[in-house]
Design a protein around this motif. Structure first.
Motif, PDB file in Angstrom:
ATOM      1  N   THR A   1       0.990  -1.122   0.165  1.00  0.00           N
ATOM      2  CA  THR A   1      -0.055   0.062   0.053  1.00  0.00           C
ATOM      3  C   THR A   1       0.739   1.175  -0.054  1.00  0.00           C
ATOM      4  O   THR A   1       1.973   1.015   0.196  1.00  0.00           O
ATOM      5  CB  THR A   1      -1.020   0.005   1.314  1.00  0.00           C
ATOM      6  OG1 THR A   1      -0.192   0.139   2.393  1.00  0.00           O
ATOM      7  CG2 THR A   1      -1.832  -1.152   1.228  1.00  0.00           C
ATOM      8  N   THR A   2       0.194   2.134  -0.157  1.00  0.00           N
ATOM      9  CA  THR A   2       0.918   3.526  -0.331  1.00  0.00           C
ATOM     10  C   THR A   2       0.649   4.378   1.294  1.00  0.00           C
ATOM     11  O   THR A   2      -0.424   4.109   1.773  1.00  0.00           O
ATOM     12  CB  THR A   2       0.698   4.507  -1.471  1.00  0.00           C
ATOM     13  OG1 THR A   2      -0.797   4.804  -1.597  1.00  0.00           O
ATOM     14  CG2 THR A   2       1.179   3.551  -2.831  1.00  0.00           C
ATOM     15  N   ARG A   3       1.292   5.686   1.124  1.00  0.00           N
ATOM     16  CA  ARG A   3       0.731   6.250   2.290  1.00  0.00           C
ATOM     17  C   ARG A   3      -0.574   6.950   2.227  1.00  0.00           C
ATOM     18  O   ARG A   3      -1.235   7.253   2.990  1.00  0.00           O
ATOM     19  CB  ARG A   3       1.970   7.314   2.766  1.00  0.00           C
ATOM     20  CG  ARG A   3       3.177   7.127   3.166  1.00  0.00           C
ATOM     21  CD  ARG A   3       4.158   8.211   3.246  1.00  0.00           C
ATOM     22  NE  ARG A   3       5.484   7.917   3.788  1.00  0.00           N
ATOM     23  CZ  ARG A   3       5.846   7.631   5.240  1.00  0.00           C
ATOM     24  NH1 ARG A   3       5.015   7.704   6.030  1.00  0.00           N
ATOM     25  NH2 ARG A   3       6.807   7.105   5.435  1.00  0.00           N
TER      26      ARG A   3
ATOM     27  N   THR B   1      -3.120   5.512   0.970  1.00  0.00           N
ATOM     28  CA  THR B   1      -4.024   4.365   1.029  1.00  0.00           C
ATOM     29  C   THR B   1      -4.974   4.568   2.342  1.00  0.00           C
ATOM     30  O   THR B   1      -4.404   4.749   3.390  1.00  0.00           O
ATOM     31  CB  THR B   1      -3.589   3.039   0.842  1.00  0.00           C
ATOM     32  OG1 THR B   1      -2.844   2.949  -0.315  1.00  0.00           O
ATOM     33  CG2 THR B   1      -4.581   2.111   0.987  1.00  0.00           C
TER      34      THR B   1
ATOM     35  N   GLN C   1       6.153   1.204   3.434  1.00  0.00           N
ATOM     36  CA  GLN C   1       5.438   1.959   2.448  1.00  0.00           C
ATOM     37  C   GLN C   1       6.227   2.540   1.476  1.00  0.00           C
ATOM     38  O   GLN C   1       5.858   2.671   0.253  1.00  0.00           O
ATOM     39  CB  GLN C   1       4.353   2.801   2.963  1.00  0.00           C
ATOM     40  CG  GLN C   1       3.348   2.000   3.678  1.00  0.00           C
ATOM     41  CD  GLN C   1       2.250   3.080   4.287  1.00  0.00           C
ATOM     42  OE1 GLN C   1       2.581   4.228   4.825  1.00  0.00           O
ATOM     43  NE2 GLN C   1       1.023   2.536   4.623  1.00  0.00           N
ATOM     44  N   ASP C   2       7.277   3.137   1.786  1.00  0.00           N
ATOM     45  CA  ASP C   2       8.311   3.773   0.820  1.00  0.00           C
ATOM     46  C   ASP C   2       9.118   3.037  -0.218  1.00  0.00           C
ATOM     47  O   ASP C   2       9.445   3.506  -1.252  1.00  0.00           O
ATOM     48  CB  ASP C   2       9.169   4.967   1.589  1.00  0.00           C
ATOM     49  CG  ASP C   2       8.390   6.014   2.123  1.00  0.00           C
ATOM     50  OD1 ASP C   2       7.266   6.370   1.949  1.00  0.00           O
ATOM     51  OD2 ASP C   2       8.880   6.491   3.275  1.00  0.00           O
TER      52      ASP C   2
ATOM     53  N   VAL D   1       6.016   0.406  -3.313  1.00  0.00           N
ATOM     54  CA  VAL D   1       4.869   0.889  -4.043  1.00  0.00           C
ATOM     55  C   VAL D   1       4.862   2.395  -3.765  1.00  0.00           C
ATOM     56  O   VAL D   1       4.899   2.706  -2.648  1.00  0.00           O
ATOM     57  CB  VAL D   1       3.452   0.355  -3.465  1.00  0.00           C
ATOM     58  CG1 VAL D   1       2.245   0.866  -4.225  1.00  0.00           C
ATOM     59  CG2 VAL D   1       3.326  -1.367  -3.821  1.00  0.00           C
ATOM     60  N   THR D   2       4.987   3.273  -4.741  1.00  0.00           N
ATOM     61  CA  THR D   2       4.735   4.597  -4.602  1.00  0.00           C
ATOM     62  C   THR D   2       3.523   4.958  -5.328  1.00  0.00           C
ATOM     63  O   THR D   2       3.223   4.581  -6.638  1.00  0.00           O
ATOM     64  CB  THR D   2       5.931   5.293  -5.381  1.00  0.00           C
ATOM     65  OG1 THR D   2       6.154   4.655  -6.654  1.00  0.00           O
ATOM     66  CG2 THR D   2       7.285   4.863  -4.518  1.00  0.00           C
ATOM     67  N   ALA D   3       2.820   6.027  -5.039  1.00  0.00           N
ATOM     68  CA  ALA D   3       1.871   6.574  -5.630  1.00  0.00           C
ATOM     69  C   ALA D   3       2.341   7.481  -7.037  1.00  0.00           C
ATOM     70  O   ALA D   3       3.352   7.799  -6.848  1.00  0.00           O
ATOM     71  CB  ALA D   3       1.033   7.690  -4.682  1.00  0.00           C
ATOM     72  N   SER D   4       1.667   7.491  -7.954  1.00  0.00           N
ATOM     73  CA  SER D   4       1.889   8.188  -9.166  1.00  0.00           C
ATOM     74  C   SER D   4       1.955   9.735  -8.670  1.00  0.00           C
ATOM     75  O   SER D   4       0.982  10.214  -8.311  1.00  0.00           O
ATOM     76  CB  SER D   4       1.144   8.081 -10.197  1.00  0.00           C
ATOM     77  OG  SER D   4      -0.177   8.245  -9.985  1.00  0.00           O
ATOM     78  N   GLN D   5       2.857  10.262  -9.013  1.00  0.00           N
ATOM     79  CA  GLN D   5       3.136  11.876  -8.866  1.00  0.00           C
ATOM     80  C   GLN D   5       2.562  12.679 -10.036  1.00  0.00           C
ATOM     81  O   GLN D   5       3.171  12.134 -11.174  1.00  0.00           O
ATOM     82  CB  GLN D   5       4.653  12.394  -8.421  1.00  0.00           C
ATOM     83  CG  GLN D   5       5.201  11.436  -7.408  1.00  0.00           C
ATOM     84  CD  GLN D   5       4.559  11.873  -5.998  1.00  0.00           C
ATOM     85  OE1 GLN D   5       4.233  13.257  -6.079  1.00  0.00           O
ATOM     86  NE2 GLN D   5       4.403  11.130  -5.052  1.00  0.00           N
TER      87      GLN D   5
END
Length: 106
Positions: free
Chosen positions: A27-29, A31, A94-95, A98-102
């Protein structure tokens, strides 16, 4: 009173302690906490079922698997808030994968 736990139960307990880190890895931060909790519950249920299947006892008991899943979930939540989060392991997990798309700057 003599308490003896099979190896499957000890392995299941160890997996329960590591499950919050696994949730952090996938998951990401951003989520939501609810999504993370449902994922932890699903993994805990799977852990409980697998431990009951691996138990060398007389057969599969769904009630025991449900209790093991509940214990696994409680252990995972306690490990997250008592061990992994204060040590910032959850954030690092989390870092790492998986990273959230910026959004791109224009």
């Amino acid at each position: 009173m003599n308490v003896a736990l099979d190896r499957a139960y000890w392995l299941g307990l160890l997996v329960s302690v590591v499950l919050p880190v696994l949730v952090g890895l996938v998951t990401t931060r951003v989520t939501s906490a609810g999504t993370k909790a449902v994922l932890l519950l699903a993994l805990s249920t799977l852990n409980g079922l697998l431990v009951e299947i691996a138990n060398p006892g007389p057969g599969f008991d769904l009630g025991t698997a449900a209790v093991l899943a509940a214990v696994s979930f409680a252990t995972g939540v306690l490990a997250h808030f008592g061990l992994w989060k204060p040590a910032s392991v959850s954030g690092k997990a989390q870092d790492s994968l998986v990273t959230a798309s910026q959004p791109r700057s224009v």
